[in-house]
Design an enzyme around this catalytic site. Structure first.
Site, PDB file in Angstrom:
ATOM      1  N   HIS A  24      -8.572   1.729  -0.648  1.00 16.58           N
ATOM      2  CA  HIS A  24      -8.629   0.440  -1.809  1.00 16.58           C
ATOM      3  C   HIS A  24      -9.697  -0.002  -2.284  1.00 16.58           C
ATOM      4  O   HIS A  24      -9.888  -1.014  -2.745  1.00 16.58           O
ATOM      5  CB  HIS A  24      -7.559  -0.559  -1.500  1.00 16.58           C
ATOM      6  CG  HIS A  24      -6.216  -0.086  -1.165  1.00 16.58           C
ATOM      7  ND1 HIS A  24      -5.362   0.412  -1.852  1.00 16.58           N
ATOM      8  CD2 HIS A  24      -5.441  -0.323   0.174  1.00 16.58           C
ATOM      9  CE1 HIS A  24      -4.331   0.789  -1.198  1.00 16.58           C
ATOM     10  NE2 HIS A  24      -4.102   0.472   0.192  1.00 16.58           N
TER      11      HIS A  24
ATOM     12  N   SER B 281       0.725  -0.953  -0.180  1.00 15.02           N
ATOM     13  CA  SER B 281      -0.035   0.061   0.054  1.00 15.02           C
ATOM     14  C   SER B 281       0.976   1.393   0.027  1.00 15.02           C
ATOM     15  O   SER B 281       1.614   1.519  -0.963  1.00 15.02           O
ATOM     16  CB  SER B 281      -1.206   0.003   1.246  1.00 15.02           C
ATOM     17  OG  SER B 281      -1.828   0.911   1.145  1.00 15.02           O
TER      18      SER B 281
END
Length: 303
Positions: free
Chosen positions: A190, A87
């Site tokens: 996300h 991430s």
């Protein structure tokens, strides 16, 4: 092959930067990182409490700054043949690979954190880890609840994201043979809920200089190695609203013949996943400067 990995949001803890301030040049680096990101990172990493550093616009630059601080202190960087980040950790990986300058990475992360925090206020959303069970059955259950599988972490762990009421329903009736653990994050990262942040970050990223990587770097998008710096930056932007496929990254590490894994600060999460998904591969979690010697021995066992 030695691979360096950089952790994502949720890996921070109160005071974790304190021992790093004794490293030569650390305060000056953190002062620069603070200016670029718009966050007082020395105070955040040494004084602020868990709730304050949980804030997305604080946590993201704090984690990337810590990763870069420990990366610069690692004197075995010459042995690293591949990098990847989880991430927001992809920004630190991009610096380590030579794609982005530290200044551009911290400026973009500051924008990313603020944009994602703002997007998270539009609806009450969050994330929960789902441990164990059959992955197909877990994904099917998430679909029933209009939740998104945001992180495929491998090792029997998947992270669900979406509205808080749907996450509560998931916890009440979880898929068979699973545990559902709410995560201390302030939004459904996300997922489609982050689309407004994608546009903000894309606009900012258009002005940065992206060089092609000097070493292999794998993307969260699909676990593939990306030879183009500009393509990697595009993927960095898009991953704000798309799933993190860390499971595919670890599969790529295995295919590449990984012989050792070094996780940079704030370390522990990714080496924990690797112990289950990359069994037998030695790893070192660089949590404090005291761990740098172990990382050096892993990278240079004959030295």
């Amino acid at each position: 092959m030695i691979i360096a990995v950089f952790p994502g949001q949720g890996s921070q803890s109160p005071g974790f930067l304190t021992p790093w301030l004794d490293v030569d040049g650390a305060r000056d680096r953190l002062a620069a990182y603070s200016d670029w990101s718009g966050v007082d990172l020395i105070a955040a990493g040494t004084e602020w409490d868990a709730e304050r550093i949980r804030d997305t616009q604080v946590a993201q630059p704090l984690i990337v700054a810590a990763s870069l601080l420990s990366w610069n202190a690692l004197d075995a960087r010459d042995a690293v043949e591949g990098v990847a980040g989880h991430s927001v950790g992809e920004f630190a990986a991009a610096v380590a690979a030579g794609i982005l300058s530290e200044e551009d990475a911290l400026r973009l992360v500051g924008i990313r954190g603020r944009a994602m925090a703002e997007a998270a206020t539009a609806q009450a959303t969050g994330m929960s880890a789902v441990i164990g069970g059959d992955q197909d059955a877990v994904v099917a259950r998430l679909g029933e609840l209009d939740l998104t599988p945001a992180n495929y972490n491998g090792g029997g762990q998947l992270v669900a994201a979406g509205r808080v009421d749907a996450l509560a329903a998931l916890a009440e009736t979880p898929p068979p043979a699973t545990r559902v653990i709410p995560l201390a994050v302030a939004g459904a990262f996300h997922t489609r809920f982050m689309e407004p942040a994608v546009e903000r970050l894309r606009e900012a990223a258009e002005s940065v200089q992206a060089s092609d990587p000097r070493t292999t770097i794998w993307t969260n998008r699909d676990g593939s190695a990306v030879p183009s710096g500009r393509d990697f930056v595009r993927a960095l932007v898009e991953q704000v609203a798309s799933p993190v496929r860390w499971d595919l990254c670890m599969g790529a590490f295995s295919d590449a013949g990984v012989g050792g894994l070094i996780e940079l600060s704030p370390a522990g999460t990714l080496t924990g996943l690797a112990k289950r998904a990359l069994r037998g591969v030695p790893s070192v979690a660089v949590k404090t400067p005291d761990d740098l010697a172990s990382a050096r021995r892993l990278a240079h066992p004959d030295a």
